[in-house]
Design an enzyme around this catalytic site. Structure first.
Site, short mmCIF file in Angstrom:
data_model
loop_
_atom_site.label_atom_id
_atom_site.label_comp_id
_atom_site.label_asym_id
_atom_site.label_seq_id
_atom_site.Cartn_x
_atom_site.Cartn_y
_atom_site.Cartn_z
N CYS A 1 4.10 -30.32 -13.41
CA CYS A 1 2.90 -29.47 -13.41
C CYS A 1 2.81 -28.81 -14.78
O CYS A 1 3.64 -27.99 -15.14
CB CYS A 1 3.00 -28.42 -12.31
N CYS B 1 -1.17 -33.02 -11.77
CA CYS B 1 0.14 -33.19 -11.16
C CYS B 1 0.10 -33.67 -9.72
O CYS B 1 1.08 -34.17 -9.21
CB CYS B 1 0.95 -31.90 -11.28
N ILE C 1 -1.15 -7.24 13.53
CA ILE C 1 -0.59 -6.77 12.25
C ILE C 1 -1.57 -7.11 11.11
O ILE C 1 -1.36 -8.03 10.33
CB ILE C 1 0.81 -7.38 12.00
N VAL D 1 3.11 -23.28 20.82
CA VAL D 1 3.55 -22.76 22.11
C VAL D 1 2.41 -22.94 23.12
O VAL D 1 1.28 -22.51 22.89
CB VAL D 1 3.95 -21.28 22.01
N HIS E 1 0.82 -1.21 0.00
CA HIS E 1 0.00 0.00 0.00
C HIS E 1 0.85 1.26 0.00
O HIS E 1 1.96 1.28 0.55
CB HIS E 1 -0.90 0.02 1.24
#
Lengths: 118, 474, 418
Positions: free
Chosen positions: B398, B440, B333, B172, B49
């Site tokens: 692929c 694939c 975030i 954790v 951005h």
């Protein structure tokens, strides 16, 4: 009298067939041609199928080989045959047309593809 | 015993560990899933951005603009696809044109360069497939697109090359601080470290709690996307946004760095942080939203849809602070998190330094990537050399993305390599094309099984439990 | 490298075309196959029912393929395996990649595109929900089960009643899986009646018409699907939502011709078939590039692929020898009133052999109709059909002399009540 409903498989019409099974005769309704009648009679007296599957291959470039029955077997025996097929194992190479299981339910089981040695 | 433990290998953790790896430190990254970039990083818009969205004075505003300026160099250093293609915020009426003025002013205050408002003619000259109802647009030349998961992977690879360690599938469960050291309990055992960074994405609130930080919460907000075939990748050249309203930012339409077209996201608050499902309603919303902005897009060319869960902080701004001595949060975030991540890493290092972490530059810091160049990205000479060296480069696995067996084998066997079908996909794009792995996938399973020396039944799609095969037929 | 004829694809279409071209005097032929063996998808179609029209007997897929593979080998036709065509240009230069020769170019006098088709995926349907493992296209599952020897699941729901889906219902049942149901969004099946009876009815697998999957559940492995009945506009009806537990979802929801190479070369594509626009000679819009089989339009029966491909092989041979007429007027074809498409799209009467076989598909199930062909208001062909269905390709043969009388303009194919 027993009554059964079937779908004819002979053509895209797929006629819905009503089959009446008496002690001495079988009546078929709903068919628009004679093939429908014949199909229904076979289906209620002795339905049969060709079975295709795979059999284990040892030492091959592929782990399984495709197989088929050389003719039709009674429909009721399909899973019995599958058990025999699943227990079978063959060594590579396998050639197309090779008989892998002899004389089960009146037919042989043959390879339908080639598997070379790995 | 580590100097720093970074919890989370998303884009934030990846930027932080790479920055840390420039210094003489013993570092470990603790990731709860099987791979790098498995959370919001693999399912977001991939937009760098410009920085006119966030209110002036916020961390979001500051770090967005700083991060944006770092992108070009960062992606060049790491050899990650990045394109500075610019963005357009489209206005459809006078009221929205006024909003563009507000955005322009905010952008100027935030320090964004290359902003201008353009009229309808200029807009349609730039982007002929914009809806005829458009009145004008805010053009931000500094915006760009990046492949977020590739960036995260390459950052982690760079850190690895410089000595950072990684542990995966390690959730954790508890953190105890004793005598200035953190003991971090995970599902894969205990890790002791002098410093901790919390970059745990949607779980950052729980890690913060374990660290004893001031309470905040992460509100999982899900965004759904549709990805279109490359045949539609040229519908627009720039990133196309709606003018933000009280209802939200609207649906963006953007080319991707790989030439596909991306539509999305919507935004819905959900209960379950791990719920990355899509909904019929949501996908409809995305498609309708996109149709409002552009014309001539063939929606029959949608090749997949997906969703990502954004870590929306209860505070409204990024949370980059010290929950307890020796620990740093990089939490909440959400957008513009991808853009800000390189700048967040710098800020986190400053905080760690303030907490007492010694930062001595390594004299032998190595730039570069572990994953070799893909066959398709090579020039003819490199291709010939690659095949000569390893003939598996001559075998396409692929078809849609033209990925060779050589590419796949290397992506599996290299450090931080792929362990799953999705891992291969993430590193090489095998299975990401129009057939979506139809051809694939069986081959990739076979190669994974061979290279990882395990039965095909043990090969996973993504995380534990995502087995593909249920046993031999015979 | 220079070649007279390069055939892209070594499946049934490519093999039949190659054999025919060889028999018509073209010696320098190369088949390029991307897989490790010739035969294409037939190798994984181990069920029987192939070959009734061509050989007058029922063969399995590998057996049908083997007859052509043997013939091609006997004729000494050259082929490359594990070889991928990366690019094709308008001037018929093909960029090829394999392990042994590496990356190289072939300049061909003529090319036959026989790349076949691929399956539509979950993405194309845009089914909402999670993205767990356990969702397969029917063909990918077929490859795992029949070629690699692995089962893909235990409790199965199949979406789409196309033939591959029906065949896989039986295959997985025989291998011990529980196939719970087959869902079909349309009110009719696109599969053969025989397959519905012998693959579903035989094993009491319900086929639910006007049903679809509206949501996929399960975080890692598939745990279930929400199914729903759809209304006449194919929109799911909320009151009918029902959760079905399963660990596997097979998709048999249509096939798409693989025309990326043709498109890049600039071949004109029909939006309905997604295949190239072809002439009576199976020639595409680019001079010397031919196409046949499922790359042109998706066939139900391999026998028809063989017939169409033999024609392409013959015509490519004529082209190479300079015997194919390029000029002259073309008659165009068009489907109207219930006919979705017609192949071939253009006829040059001068190149027609004894007749032209027109292949077409209808847009719905119709009973007691007449298929007709009309040119300039004149009916040039008609045939009564007790029933037509989108699942069954119709084929119409029109004799050469009919074209000689009309020479140009448009032939419209349509349906009307009998």
């Amino acid at each position: 009298m027993e009554e059964r409903n079937l779908t004819c498989i002979n053509c895209p019409m797929g006629c819905s067939l009503k089959v009446k099974i008496y002690d001495d005769k079988i009546e078929v309704e709903g068919n628009i041609c004679s093939r429908g009648k014949e199909y229904a009679e076979n289906e209620v007296t002795n339905p049969k199928r060709t079975v295709t599957s795979t059999i284990k291959v040892v030492g091959g470039e592929r782990p399984v080989v495709s197989v088929k029955t050389t003719g039709e077997i009674p429909k009721k025996n399909i899973f019995d045959l599958m058990k025999i097929i699943n227990d079978k194992s063959v060594n590579a190479p396998v050639k197309i047309g090779e008989v892998l299981i002899k004389d089960v339910f009146g037919v042989n089981v043959v390879a339908t593809s080639n598997v070379d040695r790995a | 015993m580590y100097d720093v433990a970074v919890i989370g290998a998303g884009i934030t953790g990846a930027c932080i560990v790479r920055e840390l790896s420039k210094y003489d430190l013993k570092i470990i990254v603790i990731e709860g899933s099987y791979d790098i970039a498995n959370g919001a990083t693999k399912a977001n818009s991939g937009i760098v951005h410009a920085g006119y969205d966030a209110k002036e004075g916020t961390l979001k505003a500051k770090l967005n603009v700083l991060g944006n300026r770092m992108y070009e160099d960062l992606c060049r250093e790491l050899n990650v696809p990045y394109k500075n293609n610019g963005s357009l915020v489209i206005a459809f009426n006078d009221e929205e044109m006024k909003t563009l003025e507000l955005l322009l002013n905010r952008g100027l205050k935030n320090g964004v360069e290359g902003l201008e408002i353009i009229d309808k003619n200029t807009l349609l000259n730039l982007e002929p497939n914009i809806s005829d109802r458009a009145k004008g647009a805010l053009y931000a030349k500094s915006a760009g697109i990046v492949s977020p998961y590739e960036l995260a992977l390459s950052l982690c690879e760079s850190a690895y090359l410089n000595g950072a360690e990684f542990i995966f599938d390690a959730k954790v469960t508890n953190i105890i601080k004793e005598k200035g050291k953190f003991t971090i309990s995970t599902s894969k055992g205990q890790i002791i470290s002098n410093f901790v960074v919390n970059a745990a994405g949607v779980n950052a609130d729980e890690i913060n709690k374990m660290l004893g930080g001031e309470k905040f919460s992460i509100i999982p907000r899900r965004g759904e996307y549709c990805l279109l075939d490359k045949s539609q990748g040229n519908i627009v050249n720039r990133i196309i946004f709606n003018t933000p309203t009280e209802k939200g930012k609207g649906i963006l339409v953007s080319p991707t760095t790989h030439g596909n077209l991306l539509l999305g996201p919507n935004a819905h608050v959900i209960e379950d942080k791990l719920d990355v499902s899509t909904t019929g309603f949501g996908l409809e919303e995305v498609i309708e939203g996109a149709k409002k902005n552009i014309k001539n897009v063939n929606l029959r060319e949608i090749i997949t849809s997906f969703s990502g869960v954004r870590a929306t902080p209860s505070t409204g701004d990024f949370i980059i602070d010290v929950p307890t001595r020796g620990a740093v949060n990089a939490a909440g975030i959400e957008s513009p998190g991808l853009t800000s991540a390189p700048a967040i890493a710098i800020m986190v290092l400053e905080l760690l330094h303030k907490e007492g972490l010694t930062l001595n530059f390594k004299s032998d810091f190595k730039n570069g990537r572990i994953l070799p160049k893909r066959f398709i990205d090579m020039n003819d000479e490199e291709k010939k050399a690659a095949i000569e060296k390893d003939k598996r480069y001559g075998k396409i696995i692929c078809r849609c993305e033209q990925i060779t067996e050589g590419d796949i084998v290397n992506a599996i066997n290299c450090p931080l390599g792929a362990k799953t079908v999705d891992g291969v996909k993430k590193r090489l794009r095998a299975g990401m094309g129009r057939c979506q792995g139809g051809f694939c996938m069986p081959r990739v399973v076979e190669i994974l099984s061979r290279e990882l020396k395990t039965e095909p039944e043990n090969i996973l799609k993504a995380d534990s439990g995502s087995y593909i095969l249920t046993g031999k037929t015979k | 490298m220079e070649r007279d004829l390069v055939i892209i694809g070594g499946g049934p279409a490519g093999l039949a075309a190659a054999i025919e071209a060889k028999e018509k005097g073209i010696d320098d032929i190369l088949i390029i196959e991307r897989d490790k063996s010739l035969g294409g998808i037939l190798n994984q179609c181990i069920h029987n029912g192939f070959g009734l029209h061509i050989f007058g007997e029922q063969l399995t897929g590998p057996e049908y393929a083997d007859r052509f593979i043997k013939k091609a080998k006997d004729l000494g036709i050259e082929y490359y395996l594990n070889t991928m065509v990366l690019n094709m240009t308008e001037d018929k230069t093909i960029t090829v990649l394999n392990e042994n020769e590496g990356l190289f170019n072939i300049k061909a006098k003529a090319v036959i595109c026989a790349m076949g088709c691929r399956e539509r995926t979950r993405g194309a349907l845009n089914i909402p929900g999670t993205r767990p493992s356990g969702v397969f296209t029917a063909g990918a599952a077929q490859r795992f089960v029949n070629m690699e020897g692995y089962n893909v699941g235990k409790e199965v729901v199949i979406l789409g009643s196309g033939d591959i889906g029906l065949i896989m219902a039986r295959r997985m049942t025989l291998e011990g899986a529980k196939v719970k149901m087959v869902l079909e969004i349309m009110p009719y099946s696109t599969g053969l009646k025989r397959n519905i009876v012998q693959c579903l009815d035989d094993f009491d697998i319900p086929l639910k018409f006007n049903y679809t999957v509206v949501k996929i559940h399960g975080r890692e492995r598939l745990e279930g699907v929400t199914i729903a009945k759809v209304d006449e506009n194919r929109k799911p009806i909320e009151q009918t939502f029902e959760y079905v537990k399963c660990d596997t979802l097979l998709l048999s929801v249509g096939l798409i011709p693989e025309n990326e190479l043709s498109r890049e070369a600039g071949v004109e594509i029909d939006r309905v078939t997604s295949g190239p626009i072809v002439t009576e000679a199976m020639q595409t819009s680019i001079d010397g590039i031919f196409a046949c089989g499922n790359v042109v339009h998706v066939h139900d029966l391999v026998d028809f692929v063989t017939m169409e491909s033999r024609l392409a092989g013959r015509m490519a041979a004529k082209y190479i020898k300079g015997e194919l007429k390029k000029d002259g007027d073309f008659i165009s074809t068009k489907g109207i009133d219930g006919i979705r498409y017609v192949v071939p799209h253009k006829i040059n009467p001068e190149n027609v052999e004894d007749n032209v076989n027109f292949f077409m598909r209808v847009d719905n199930v119709y009973k007691n109709v007449i298929i007709y062909a009309e040119h300039d208001g004149q009916i040039i062909y008609k045939a009564k059909k007790p029933m037509v269905s989108p699942g069954e390709m119709e084929s119409i043969k029109i004799k050469k002399n009919v074209f000689e009388n009309i020479k140009s303009g448009e032939i419209k194919f349509g349906l009307r009540r009998a």
